[in-house]
Design an enzyme around this catalytic site. Structure first.
Site, PDB file in Angstrom:
ATOM      1  NE  ARG A 209       3.326  15.951 -20.422  1.00 47.78           N
ATOM      2  CZ  ARG A 209       4.096  16.401 -19.449  1.00 47.78           C
ATOM      3  NH1 ARG A 209       4.669  17.576 -19.548  1.00 47.78           N
ATOM      4  NH2 ARG A 209       4.321  15.683 -18.380  1.00 47.78           N
TER       5      ARG A 209
ATOM      6  CB  ILE B 270       6.395  10.203 -27.170  1.00 45.04           C
ATOM      7  CG1 ILE B 270       7.428   9.766 -28.205  1.00 45.04           C
ATOM      8  CG2 ILE B 270       6.390   9.233 -25.995  1.00 45.04           C
ATOM      9  CD1 ILE B 270       8.854   9.712 -27.675  1.00 45.04           C
ATOM     10  N   PRO B 271       2.690  10.638 -26.985  1.00 46.23           N
ATOM     11  CG  PRO B 271       0.638   9.696 -27.569  1.00 46.23           C
ATOM     12  CD  PRO B 271       2.052   9.873 -28.047  1.00 46.23           C
ATOM     13  CG  HIS B 272       4.235  11.790 -22.019  1.00 48.06           C
ATOM     14  ND1 HIS B 272       4.669  12.222 -23.256  1.00 48.06           N
ATOM     15  CD2 HIS B 272       4.744  12.650 -21.116  1.00 48.06           C
ATOM     16  CE1 HIS B 272       5.425  13.310 -23.102  1.00 48.06           C
ATOM     17  NE2 HIS B 272       5.479  13.581 -21.814  1.00 48.06           N
ATOM     18  N   GLY B 273       1.008  11.426 -20.096  1.00 44.57           N
ATOM     19  CA  GLY B 273       0.306  12.264 -19.141  1.00 44.57           C
ATOM     20  C   GLY B 273       1.196  13.324 -18.515  1.00 44.57           C
TER      21      GLY B 273
END
Length: 146
Positions: free
Chosen positions: A48, A62-65
Site C-alpha cells: 500500500r 494510518i498504515p493498512h493493507g
C-alpha cells in the site's frame, strides 16, 4: 462491530523515534498479536505504501493493507503507537502511527472516526500530552474510536 477493535494492550508510547518500516512492522505485529491479521499483513502494508502514502496530516499515518490482500485480515482491529521522537514518513513528520485492519467495510467507519479525532489540533495536542498508554487509550476511546 462485534467487539472492540482497540484494547489497552494495542496502545504504546515510545520516547524515541523509528523508521517508517519499523513503525509499520510494529503496527502489523500488534494487530497480529491480537489475532486480527496473518503474518502476511506487514507485506500488504508495504505494498500500500509503495502505491500511495498513508500519511494523513497532523502528524498521523494510518498504515493498512491493499484491497487485494483482504484475506490477510481475520477481524477488525487497531493499533495506536506514539513515537515522541517522530517517524520520517516519506518526508513528513509523524508522531502517531495507527495500524488498521478492517474486515469487510468496517475500516471505513474506523477511518472516519480517526480522521475526525486527528482533524482537531487541540485533540492532537491532548494525545501528545498523554503520559501513559492507558491515558492515550482513554483519550482515543472517549473520541469514539475503537
Amino acid at each position: 462491530m462485534a467487539r472492540d477493535v482497540l484494547g489497552t494492550g494495542q496502545v504504546r508510547i515510545h520516547s524515541g523515534s523509528a523508521t517508517r518500516e519499523e513503525a509499520m512492522r510494529e503496527a502489523a505485529d500488534i494487530l497480529q498479536s491480537v489475532g486480527a491479521v496473518t503474518g502476511a499483513y506487514f507485506d500488504a502494508m508495504q505494498q500500500r505504501e509503495e502505491t500511495v502514502s498513508t500519511y494523513m496530516g497532523n502528524e498521523l499515518a494510518i498504515p493498512h493493507g491493499t484491497n487485494e490482500t483482504k484475506d490477510a485480515i481475520l477481524e477488525s482491529a487497531l493499533s495506536v503507537v506514539r513515537y515522541d521522537g517522530g517517524v520520517d514518513w516519506g518526508g513528513e513528520h509523524v508522531s502517531f502511527v495507527v495500524g488498521i485492519a478492517g474486515k469487510g467495510d468496517e475500516h471505513l467507519e474506523i477511518l472516519s472516526q480517526i480522521a475526525i479525532l486527528f482533524s482537531e489540533e487541540d485533540e492532537v495536542a491532548k494525545l501528545k500530552a498523554a503520559q501513559t498508554p492507558e491515558e492515550l487509550y482513554a483519550l482515543v476511546s472517549a473520541a469514539g474510536v475503537g
